[in-house]
Design an enzyme around this catalytic site. Structure first.
Site, short mmCIF file in Angstrom:
data_model
loop_
_atom_site.label_atom_id
_atom_site.label_comp_id
_atom_site.label_asym_id
_atom_site.label_seq_id
_atom_site.Cartn_x
_atom_site.Cartn_y
_atom_site.Cartn_z
N ASP A 67 40.47 46.03 34.87
CA ASP A 67 39.11 45.39 34.51
C ASP A 67 39.23 44.78 32.99
OD1 ASP A 67 38.78 46.89 36.68
OD2 ASP A 67 36.87 47.92 36.00
N ARG A 106 38.99 41.39 45.96
CA ARG A 106 38.20 42.27 46.97
C ARG A 106 36.80 42.28 46.51
NH1 ARG A 106 40.44 48.31 45.52
NH2 ARG A 106 40.13 48.23 43.20
N THR A 114 32.14 52.29 30.51
CA THR A 114 32.65 50.92 30.77
C THR A 114 32.47 49.92 29.74
OG1 THR A 114 32.50 51.38 33.23
CG2 THR A 114 32.68 49.18 32.36
N TRP A 117 33.77 44.09 45.38
CA TRP A 117 32.87 45.14 44.60
C TRP A 117 31.73 45.08 45.37
CZ3 TRP A 117 31.17 45.03 38.67
CH2 TRP A 117 30.71 46.30 38.54
N ASP A 149 41.55 44.54 39.55
CA ASP A 149 40.16 43.88 39.07
C ASP A 149 40.02 43.40 37.94
OD1 ASP A 149 39.78 45.14 41.78
OD2 ASP A 149 38.97 46.84 41.03
#
Length: 323
Positions: A163, A242, A107, A244, A185
């Site tokens: 992301d 939303r 990530t 996480w 997201d």
């Protein structure tokens, strides 16, 4: 009148070398220059970051000549007070870009710019990850990861697919007059951030989720989208967010929401976390995507007084970049 002495920094460095000592952070230049064409001191942004003394206690500005810099940049925790400033006529003129996905790099490893240090300031430039999820498969591919506290982003563009922008490890960030683009997201994390007078764009025609907050239940504030504009490629397909984390916190207030927003229910569930149990609020939004119904919790005027940029960012040290 005091004047800057040409070559003073070089003279200091030469004297230090002759004496066998290293110049201190205070003695080092406070402005470093980058140009990929070789007309500045450094050709890459990372090379300039590497030249900043560890443990510096004052601001170091790294100016970046207009152009495209295809590289990954890491600003380590022991190098606070760094400014990256694009010298182009607009934020689009200076671009730091890479295309690493989380599926191969992890990530944070996928982030084009990964800021571990506190007091980071980005201005007049673009952070981009141009990994194409439609062509190569869905994966996180971050443009910018902010782990250091008290970050500021002014007149920047942050662009990716999934992301795009991560605010993490209880970091606080103030983002103003900027553009943020993604698919899924693309504003996310467990830190606190304010997005003031920003343009936020959902570029996928099938829609997606602007935010994925992982705000700890013990933390009052997550993300505040304030006096901003939200648009998208297609109507009635975009969620405001939303959770996480089960207690995710997002407030969208006094912003213009275009028809891209799913009017009937702009929040949805994530990973077993119900949006109904998260802390998702709106206040005095306008536009085709704004309305009042039972799926859209509205703050009262009295409650809204506690959901301001100053409240979101104050922390225990009273930080107030918003003025």
């Amino acid at each position: 009148m005091l004047r800057r002495i040409p070559g003073l920094t070089a003279l200091i460095a030469l004297a230090a070398a002759l004496l066998g000592v290293s110049p201190t952070a205070a003695e080092a230049a406070t402005t470093l220059t980058v140009a990929s064409d070789g007309t500045a001191t450094y050709r890459t942004v990372q090379a300039a970051v590497n030249a900043v003394p560890a443990g510096n206690t004052s601001r170091v500005t790294i100016t970046i000549k207009a152009g495209t810099y295809r590289e990954s940049v890491v600003i380590p925790a022991n190098k606070p007070y760094i400014t990256l400033e694009g010298l182009g006529s607009s934020a689009a003129a200076t671009v730091i870009v890479n295309n690493k996905p989380a599926s191969t790099a992890g990530t944070t490893g996928s982030a084009t710019v990964y800021v571990q240090a506190k007091e980071f300031y980005g201005k007049n430039l673009t952070f981009s990850n141009d990994y194409d999820e439609a062509a190569n498969g869905s994966s996180q591919a971050l443009a910018l990861a902010l782990y250091g506290d008290r970050a500021r982003l002014g007149n920047v563009r942050v662009i990716a697919d999934q992301d795009t922008l991560l605010i993490y490890n209880s970091a606080r960030a103030y983002v103003w007059s900027s553009y943020i683009e993604g698919t899924v997201d693309f504003i996310y994390g467990n830190g606190s951030a304010v997005f003031y007078a920003c343009q936020i764009y959902e570029k996928r025609s099938t829609g997606g989720y602007l935010t994925a907050a992982n705000t700890p239940a013990t933390q009052t504030y997550g993300f505040l989208i304030y006096k901003s504009t939200i648009t998208g490629a297609t109507n009635n397909v975009t969620y405001l967010g939303r959770p996480w984390g089960a207690a995710g916190q997002v407030t969208v207030r006094e912003s213009n929401l275009s028809a891209t927003i799913k009017v009937a229910q702009p929040w949805t569930d994530m990973s077993g976390n119900s949006w109904k149990n998260a802390r998702f609020y709106e206040y005095k939004n306008t536009g085709a995507g704004a309305t009042l119904n039972s799926n859209r919790t509205q703050l009262t005027d009295a409650q809204a007084a506690n959901y301001t940029p100053q409240k979101y960012l104050a922390g225990s040290d009273g930080w107030n970049p918003a003025g």
